[in-house]
Design an enzyme around this catalytic site. Structure first.
Site, short mmCIF file in Angstrom:
data_model
loop_
_atom_site.label_atom_id
_atom_site.label_comp_id
_atom_site.label_asym_id
_atom_site.label_seq_id
_atom_site.Cartn_x
_atom_site.Cartn_y
_atom_site.Cartn_z
N ASP A 15 -3.79 10.42 -26.12
CA ASP A 15 -4.54 11.61 -26.55
C ASP A 15 -3.63 12.55 -27.36
OD1 ASP A 15 -3.02 12.59 -24.48
OD2 ASP A 15 -4.69 13.46 -23.35
N ASP A 59 -5.74 6.24 -23.31
CA ASP A 59 -5.72 7.48 -22.53
C ASP A 59 -7.12 7.94 -22.20
OD1 ASP A 59 -3.25 8.48 -21.81
OD2 ASP A 59 -2.96 9.61 -23.67
N GLU A 104 -3.73 11.33 -16.17
CA GLU A 104 -2.65 12.25 -15.81
C GLU A 104 -2.94 12.92 -14.47
OE1 GLU A 104 -2.02 15.17 -18.90
OE2 GLU A 104 -1.83 13.63 -20.46
N LYS A 145 -5.15 5.17 -18.84
CA LYS A 145 -4.10 6.05 -18.30
C LYS A 145 -4.70 7.41 -17.96
CE LYS A 145 -0.60 7.74 -21.01
NZ LYS A 145 -0.77 9.21 -20.95
N GLU A 177 7.00 11.61 -17.78
CA GLU A 177 7.32 12.39 -18.99
C GLU A 177 8.16 13.61 -18.66
OE1 GLU A 177 3.95 13.09 -21.51
OE2 GLU A 177 5.04 14.49 -22.80
#
Ligand code: KIV
Length: 264
Positions: free
Chosen positions: A45, A84, A114, A112, A181
């Protein structure tokens, strides 16, 4: 040629081989990265920032990611394609299943998400329904307003411990890969050592099981911005194919990321 599966990517960790990953958003770059042997292509993204010129990733829609996933898929033969799930497209398990199904139908082999512990039920639900999941911890850009900016995470001992616990919880819930990250290099190593699934770092130090970069950063074309954790591979050689080869080579031989690309 058969495309790599998550089993192939996990085997690389088991065999102590480093994993290389890049973002891509269209068929042409995806094909070039694929031909040079990249292991994973992520339709990130980050496209909200590098393609659409937005200040963050929050405005990206499931239709945006679906469109770019379809394009990337057409260019890829051997790499694993990960897509994403954008901001607020996985706020509830039911919503997640519907949106993940769109990305898989458009050519993703993994999605994926978050976040930490709050996602365990969702991850377990996706896995039993046939959707492989990659977690994403550390700096989670969709939470930029909660975090107060794009900042290194896990510098305090308590925050680092919590992050390791979350990583373990995601693996136990069924996540089959993790992106980590912007965390200190020592925490990157702790997480990679604690998990059996591959940990792909971006600004998380050389001890992760693999490295991912945003393609616009590694080709030096991100508007007015080069993150500390990235490297302009095009500047060194002036050829996109060679730049990708050099990135894969440096990841494989652990000469990237260096200390200058890492956080303490
Ligand atoms: O959106 C993205 O490109 C990502 C990478 C930075 C890992 O999530």
């Amino acid at each position: 040629m058969k495309a790599k599966s998550i089993a192939d990517i996990q085997a690389k960790k088991a065999n102590d081989e480093k994993i290389s990953a890049l973002t891509a958003y269209d068929a042409s770059f995806a094909q070039l990265f694929d031909q040079e042997g990249i292991d994973i292509i992520l339709i990130g993204d980050s496209l909200g920032m590098v393609l659409q010129g937005q200040p963050d990733t929050l405005g990206v829609s499931i239709d945006d990611i679906s469109y770019h996933t379809r394009s990337v898929r057409r260019g890829v033969t051997q790499a694993m394609v990960v897509a994403d799930m954008p901001f607020m497209s996985y706020a509830t398990p039911e919503q997640t299943y519907q949106n993940a199904a769109k990305l898989m139908a458009n050519g993703a082999s993994m999605v994926k998400l978050e976040g930490g512990d709050w996602l365990t039920e969702t991850i377990a639900g996706l896995k039993v329904r046939g959707v492989p999941v990659c977690g994403h911890l550390g700096l989670t850009p969709q939470s930029v307003h909660v975090l107060g900016g794009f900042k290194v995470q896990g510098r305090q001992a308590a925050q680092a411990d919590e992050l390791v616990e979350s990583a373990i919880a995601l693996e136990q819930a069924g996540a089959q890969m993790l992106v980590l990250e912007c965390v200190p290099v020592a925490l990157g190593k702790r997480v990679a050592d604690a998990l059996t699934i591959p940990v792909i770092g971006i600004g998380a130090g050389v001890h992760c099981d693999g490295q991912i970069l945003v393609m616009h950063d590694m080709l030096g074309v991100s508007a007015n911005y080069m993150p500390k954790f990235s490297k302009n591979y095009l500047a060194d050689c002036g050829d996109v194919r060679q730049a990708v080869r050099n990135f894969i080579d440096e990841v494989t031989h652990q000469t990237f990321p260096g200390e200058q690309h890492s956080f303490n």
